[in-house]
Every structure is written in structure tokens, then in C-alpha cells.
Design a protein around this motif. Structure first.
Motif, short mmCIF file in Angstrom:
data_model
loop_
_atom_site.label_atom_id
_atom_site.label_comp_id
_atom_site.label_asym_id
_atom_site.label_seq_id
_atom_site.Cartn_x
_atom_site.Cartn_y
_atom_site.Cartn_z
N ALA A 114 10.40 44.98 4.78
CA ALA A 114 11.22 46.04 5.35
C ALA A 114 11.28 47.24 4.41
CB ALA A 114 12.62 45.54 5.65
N SER A 115 11.37 48.42 4.98
CA SER A 115 11.39 49.65 4.19
C SER A 115 12.78 50.23 4.01
CB SER A 115 10.49 50.71 4.85
OG SER A 115 10.91 50.96 6.19
N SER A 116 13.80 49.52 4.49
CA SER A 116 15.18 50.00 4.40
C SER A 116 16.05 48.95 3.75
CB SER A 116 15.72 50.33 5.80
OG SER A 116 17.13 50.42 5.80
N GLY A 117 17.03 49.39 2.97
CA GLY A 117 17.98 48.46 2.39
C GLY A 117 18.83 47.75 3.42
N LEU A 118 18.92 48.31 4.63
CA LEU A 118 19.70 47.70 5.70
C LEU A 118 18.95 46.58 6.41
CD1 LEU A 118 21.30 50.87 7.34
CD2 LEU A 118 22.38 49.25 5.76
N THR A 119 17.62 46.60 6.34
CA THR A 119 16.82 45.62 7.08
C THR A 119 16.04 44.67 6.18
OG1 THR A 119 15.04 47.27 7.26
CG2 THR A 119 16.58 47.10 9.11
N THR A 120 16.13 44.83 4.88
CA THR A 120 15.47 43.90 3.97
C THR A 120 16.33 42.65 3.79
OG1 THR A 120 14.35 43.74 1.83
CG2 THR A 120 16.51 44.81 1.85
N THR A 121 15.80 41.67 3.06
CA THR A 121 16.57 40.46 2.75
C THR A 121 17.62 40.78 1.70
OG1 THR A 121 14.69 39.06 3.30
CG2 THR A 121 16.40 38.09 1.93
N ALA A 122 18.88 40.46 2.02
CA ALA A 122 19.97 40.88 1.13
C ALA A 122 21.16 39.95 1.26
CB ALA A 122 20.38 42.31 1.46
N TYR A 123 21.98 39.97 0.21
CA TYR A 123 23.22 39.20 0.18
C TYR A 123 22.97 37.73 0.47
CZ TYR A 123 25.18 43.88 0.19
OH TYR A 123 25.46 45.19 -0.13
#
Length: 386
Positions: free
Chosen positions: A244-253
């Protein structure tokens, strides 16, 4: 199959009928199509890679309980969207594919779901579970819980050679969902009897800052190339992944803790994408040996944090590893000692307070790790009954 709300005599009749392979109207029709909510049980057997055992065709709450599912194709098909699904105490057995260039079907494939509770199931020679996107609101009744399952030989092999990259569990494009809980699952893959990539792959999927995606107390044994002594392999035990190219759609938390990962080629656990992913207090052991004493040649490093997709700092950042216990054999390397590569030497500067197991790391060390986890799991199971 009949809902359990119907009279007992009708339910028993349905159980008897479910024990046979059903006549299908078309090659792609499932053995059982669930069009109404309720609790379903029974035996369902498909004989074609193109036929699912059960297809969920309703958004009403469905419980699959004490089912036995067998076949070369998809065992539970919940791809129509809006599924509100509980799968409990079911047994899923994959069979040899009937089509070339196709792996055994998944135990479950669920798209755009609202609820998934999968607990205390057993799956063997399947391509695992895939959850793609999510419609649920992340509340206690609209989230993902995958708990207490046992899997043997996740298997992406084709009947005509080669295979697909499959996982025990992949979450794909599941964004910002609270209360996700993946815990106390046992996954064992045998060399040359399985073909798995990352046993748990979190691909462009995330929890939230206040409610991280939990991956905890799982036992994972085995991730090998085919044949197992081959020199190249890219899988692992647990990995954050995604382009993903966005912090909102990448793997997180993602909060991954108290997992035990044994005998994996390439790596045990990796953070390869995303932000605010925290791996801590895990137990990672690889002896570099097959059960018959032959050496595994595709081991690399126990763990690493690396920007696999070369994303900008707005997408890949704030990842941590802390207080993991590691003994990972990688022949010819030397970190922290001969034939060890516990931490990837070029990709683990944020890894802190690592506990390096004393050598030698042997097959017995791996067995001890499993016995330790089994004792912990028994304590957890006992607490559930109290």
C-alpha cells in the motif's frame, strides 16, 4: 442442511442425508448452499476442485458447528459479502486437486464480512483461511476472532508440480478494524508434506491505535521450500506485508506477542511493511535441521524490520521489536555466535533487549519450546472452562 431450530427428527434426517456426496445442479454449485440463518451441522464432501462444500448465501447469522468437510476445492465459500459467520468445532480435510495448476482449496474464504468467529476447528492439507476486506464496524459482534484452531500441513502444492503461496491465515485489505484477535492457534507443517509461505500474513491490514490487531500465544512449526532442503525460500512464521502507498491502507497497529515459532526457513517473524507494528515477548527457535538430521539450507535470520516495498517514511515507520527470545541457526553466519543469525544484521537496529538462547540450538530445543507452549495452552483451555 437443516437449522437446529427445526424438530429433532427432521434434524437427524438432514444429518443422514449430509453424509453422502450430494447431486449438484452445476459443476460450480456447492454441496450445501446456506440461504437462511441458523445453526448447521453434518458431513459434506465435494469431489471437484470447482465445487465448494458449503457456500454462505445469506447475511443472516450462520453457525457451522461440528461439521466435517472434505474435498479438493474450497471448503467454506463466504465470498458473496455481508457474511455473519461462526465456525466452531468443525473438521476440514483437503484432498488432491482435480485440476492442474491449482492448490487444495482453503478451509475458508470470506470477502467483505461482518462477523467471523472461527474457534476450535481442525484443518489438514488445506490452503488455510483468507479474509478479504471487511464490512463490520469493529464492535464486539462485528469483528474477527480466530482462536484455538489446529492446522496440519498448510498445502499450496499443485498435483502437477509447483504450487501457490498460501497461509494458515491471511488478512488482506482489512483496514482499521478494532478488536481483531488471533490467538492460541496451533499450526504444524511437516517438511515435504506441506507448502506454506507466511503462516500468518497480515497484508495491508490494520487495527487501530486504541485497539491494535492482536496476534498472540500462537504456536507455529514449519515453513519450508519443496523439497525442504532447497536453498531458496521467502516465507516465515508471522509477517506484516503489503504494498500500500498510504499510511491509512498499509499494515499498521499490529501487536504480536507470546507467540512460539519453531523450525522456519527464511525467518520466524518479520515486519516488512507498515507502521506502529510491535513484536514483543515472542519465542523463536530454529535448529536448522530436519527431523532426520539433514540440514536446512534456506534459513536466514530469526527476525528483521525492513522496508520490503521501499515505501516513504509516511508509510513505513514507528515499528518495534522488544524482548524476544531467539535461537535461530543459519549455517555459516555468526550473530551472535557461530552458525547463528538471531537478528538480521542489516535490518534490526530497532530490535531491543533480545534474549539470545544459549547454544547449541538442537531439535530437542525445538521440542522443549513446543512442550512449553502446550503447557501454557492447557492452562488457557482450563481457564475457559472455569
Amino acid at each position: 442442511m437443516l437449522p437446529t431450530a427445526l424438530p429433532r427428527t427432521l434434524l437427524l434426517l438432514g444429518l443422514l442425508l449430509a453424509g453422502a456426496t450430494c447431486a449438484l445442479r452445476s459443476e460450480s454449485e456447492a454441496v450445501l448452499v446456506v440461504r437462511h440463518g441458523g445453526t448447521y451441522t453434518g458431513r459434506y464432501h465435494s469431489t471437484s476442485s470447482r465445487q465448494a462444500c458449503i457456500r454462505i448465501a445469506t447475511t443472516e447469522p450462520v453457525v457451522l458447528e461440528n461439521c466435517e468437510l472434505r474435498g479438493p476445492g474450497l471448503l467454506i465459500d463466504a465470498r458473496e459479502g455481508g457474511a455473519h459467520l461462526t465456525i466452531r468445532n468443525c473438521r476440514g480435510i483437503g484432498e488432491l486437486p482435480t485440476t492442474d495448476n491449482q492448490a487444495s482449496g482453503r478451509f475458508l474464504e470470506l470477502n467483505e464480512g461482518v462477523r467471523l468467529l472461527a474457534e476450535d476447528n481442525y484443518l489438514e492439507h488445506t490452503s488455510g483461511l483468507l479474509v478479504y476486506r471487511w464490512q463490520g464496524d469493529g464492535s464486539a459482534t462485528q469483528t474477527i476472532t480466530i482462536r484455538g484452531n489446529r492446522a496440519r500441513n498448510i498445502d499450496g502444492r499443485y498435483r502437477n508440480g509447483g504450487g501457490a503461496k498460501v497461509s494458515f491465515l491471511q488478512l488482506n485489505e482489512v483496514h482499521g478494524v478494532e478488536r481483531i484477535d488471533i490467538g492460541w492457534n496451533e499450526v504444524i507443517n511437516e517438511p515435504d508434506q506441506s507448502m506454506v509461505e507466511d503462516n500468518i500474513n497480515l497484508h495491508n491490514s490494520s487495527g487501530t491505535a486504541s485497539s491494535p490487531l492482536l496476534v498472540h500465544d500462537n504456536f507455529i512449526q514449519g515453513a519450508y521450500p519443496v523439497p525442504a532442503t532447497s536453498p531458496k525460500f521467502t516465507g516465515s512464521g508471522i509477517t506484516t506485508d503489503g504494498d500500500a502507498s498510504s499510511g491509512l491502507t498499509t499494515t499498521a497497529y499490529v501487536d504480536a506477542y507470546r507467540n512460539t515459532v519453531v523450525s522456519t526457513c527464511n525467518a520466524a517473524m518479520n515486519i516488512a511493511a507498515g507502521h506502529h507494528n510491535y513484536f514483543h515477548n515472542n519465542h523463536l527457535v530454529t535448529s536448522g535441521l530436519l527431523p532426520d538430521g539433514r540440514r536446512l539450507t534456506a534459513t536466514y535470520a530469526g527476525t528483521a524490520i525492513f522496508n520490503a516495498y521501499e515505501k516513504p517514511a509516511s508509510v513505513f515507520y514507528a515499528n518495534r521489536m522488544h524482548r524476544n527470545t531467539i535461537g535461530f541457526v543459519s549455517w555459516g553466519r555468526q550473530h551472535p555466535s557461530a552458525n547463528r543469525h538471531d537478528l538480521s544484521t542489516d535490518a534490526c537496529s530497532p530490535c531491543t533487549d533480545t534474549r539470545h538462547l544459549p547454544g547449541p540450538i538442537t531439535l530437542q530445543t525445538e521440542q522443549q519450546a513446543r512442550l512449553r507452549w502446550q503447557a501454557q495452552r492447557q492452562t488457557w483451555r482450563t481457564s475457559r472452562l472455569e
